[in-house]
Design a protein around this motif. Structure first.
Motif, short mmCIF file in Angstrom:
data_model
loop_
_atom_site.label_atom_id
_atom_site.label_comp_id
_atom_site.label_asym_id
_atom_site.label_seq_id
_atom_site.Cartn_x
_atom_site.Cartn_y
_atom_site.Cartn_z
N SER A 1 0.82 -1.20 0.00
CA SER A 1 0.00 0.00 0.00
C SER A 1 0.86 1.25 0.00
O SER A 1 0.56 2.23 -0.71
N PHE A 2 1.94 1.24 0.75
CA PHE A 2 2.82 2.41 0.82
C PHE A 2 3.50 2.67 -0.52
O PHE A 2 3.53 3.81 -1.00
N VAL A 3 4.04 1.63 -1.16
CA VAL A 3 4.75 1.81 -2.43
C VAL A 3 3.80 2.28 -3.51
O VAL A 3 4.10 3.19 -4.29
N ARG A 4 2.62 1.67 -3.58
CA ARG A 4 1.63 2.06 -4.60
C ARG A 4 1.21 3.51 -4.40
O ARG A 4 1.14 4.29 -5.37
N THR A 5 0.95 3.88 -3.16
CA THR A 5 0.53 5.25 -2.89
C THR A 5 1.64 6.25 -3.20
O THR A 5 1.38 7.32 -3.77
N THR A 6 2.87 5.90 -2.83
CA THR A 6 3.99 6.81 -3.09
C THR A 6 4.18 7.04 -4.57
O THR A 6 4.43 8.18 -5.02
N LEU A 7 4.06 5.99 -5.38
CA LEU A 7 4.21 6.13 -6.82
C LEU A 7 3.11 7.02 -7.41
O LEU A 7 3.39 7.91 -8.23
N VAL A 8 1.88 6.77 -7.01
CA VAL A 8 0.76 7.58 -7.52
C VAL A 8 0.91 9.03 -7.09
O VAL A 8 0.70 9.97 -7.89
#
Length: 361
Positions: free
Chosen positions: A216-223
């Motif tokens: 969740s953290f990586v996906r959110t950071t990329l977006v």
């Protein structure tokens, strides 16, 4: 028959307030010593730890896609191969475009920043600041940067200082990523096989929980990084500020360092706007940067990131500062994911320790 003896009372030194504080201090020292030893070991093998951490972060980004395809009947080898090829091509192309934009614009960006400093110097003199005081502040800043340059820029990058080492690190990342995406769960179970059966499932569940929160953290950071770059880039383009692509690329790369990165790159964009378009346009760009940051913090993160993944901004800033001091740029990038992983894995233990005692009926 002999009556069972009553349980012995705990020693008096453990029941007093000073005794409890002493016990907590000893526990804290043991934990601190363990963390220090682990940190020393990881520093010694940083050439393996850094690719391993990058591979885990990329796996957290790719594994949900593999799970999505396998749930719909696609064979796992085919799903893993497709997601890996598509993900590496898309992510690599995006990062390559951003990095090349920043590199190509660095000469002009450096010249613009020098002009911005002179413009800021003249502007601050209107508020009573003497030019000598401003020059002294700039000199102190340059001295600090030169004194801490090795720690800020190199850090763990010193391990990957040559082209051969960089290539070896990338190949190791790719090798680990293939196995993590295709068979990560079985690898995790195999790693835990030496543990006692009674605690094996608990540790396995803790790893799954940490990986889910990391995803969740990586996906959110990329977006968020993409939206920051697009939003601020559009604001720069509309206001006529030059170097739009390099500045947008700088914002994108800076957004991967939570809180601090986006703020610093936003200041760079405002300074460039100040020297090229004047004070009014600089204020407009500053408003755009603040609006994008508010959109990120108050709308995007609550929608994209679960409550369990959130970290307090103070903890984020301290973690990034400590990571940058210990391992340079890589430490700043990996500090928050490491903190998040540890917190997610240990959350049930902390919750159980803080739970109120049950009342006897």
């Amino acid at each position: 028959m002999n009556e069972p003896s009553a349980p012995s009372a705990p020693p008096s030194w453990r029941t007093g307030r000073v005794g409890r504080i002493a016990v907590r201090c000893v526990q804290f020292l043991i934990i601190a010593l363990t963390v220090w030893v682990v940190g020393q070991v990881l520093t010694r093998v940083a050439f393996v730890v850094v690719p391993l951490a990058v591979a885990i972060l990329l796996a957290a980004l790719f594994v949900p896609g593999v799970a999505f395809l396998t749930d719909r009947g696609v064979p796992r080898p085919l799903a893993a191969t497709g997601v890996l090829l598509l993900g590496i091509a898309a992510l690599g192309g995006l990062v390559l475009f951003m990095v090349t934009s920043v590199i190509n614009g660095l000469p002009d960006l450096g010249a613009r920043l020098s002009e911005s400093v002179q413009e800021l110097r003249q502007w601050l003199t209107t508020f009573g600041l003497r030019p000598e005081q401003f020059d002294e502040l700039i000199a102190q800043g340059r001295e600090w940067m030169s004194r801490n340059q090795s720690g800020l820029v190199s850090g763990v990058w010193g391990v990957l200082s040559t082209a051969g080492a960089v290539l070896a690190g990338l190949l190791l990342v790719l090798f680990l990523l293939i196995f993590f995406v295709y068979d990560g769960e079985r690898l995790w179970r195999g790693l835990l096989s030496p543990l006692p059966r009674s605690s094996r499932e608990q540790v396995f569940a803790a790893g799954q929980r940490a990986f889910r929160d990391l995803t969740s953290f990586v996906r959110t950071t990329l977006v968020v990084a993409l939206i920051d770059a697009v939003g601020i880039g559009l604001g720069l383009w509309i206001t006529g500020v030059p170097l739009v692509l390099p500045l947008a690329g700088l914002v994108f790369l800076g957004a991967f360092v939570p809180v601090i990165g986006a703020f610093v790159t936003g200041i760079v964009a405002v300074l460039v706007a100040l020297v090229t378009q004047g004070f009014v346009v600089a204020l407009i760009v500053a408003g755009v940067v603040i609006a994008v940051q508010q959109l990120e913090g108050n709308v995007l993160e609550p929608l994209l990131m679960s409550h369990a993944v959130k970290l307090h901004p103070v903890a984020v800033i301290l973690g990034v500062a400590i990571g940058a001091d210990l391992a340079g740029v890589i430490g700043a990038l990996l500090a928050v994911p490491a903190m998040l992983t540890v917190r997610s894995a240990t959350r049930p233990l902390v919750t159980a320790d803080n739970a109120p005692p049950r009342r006897s009926t």
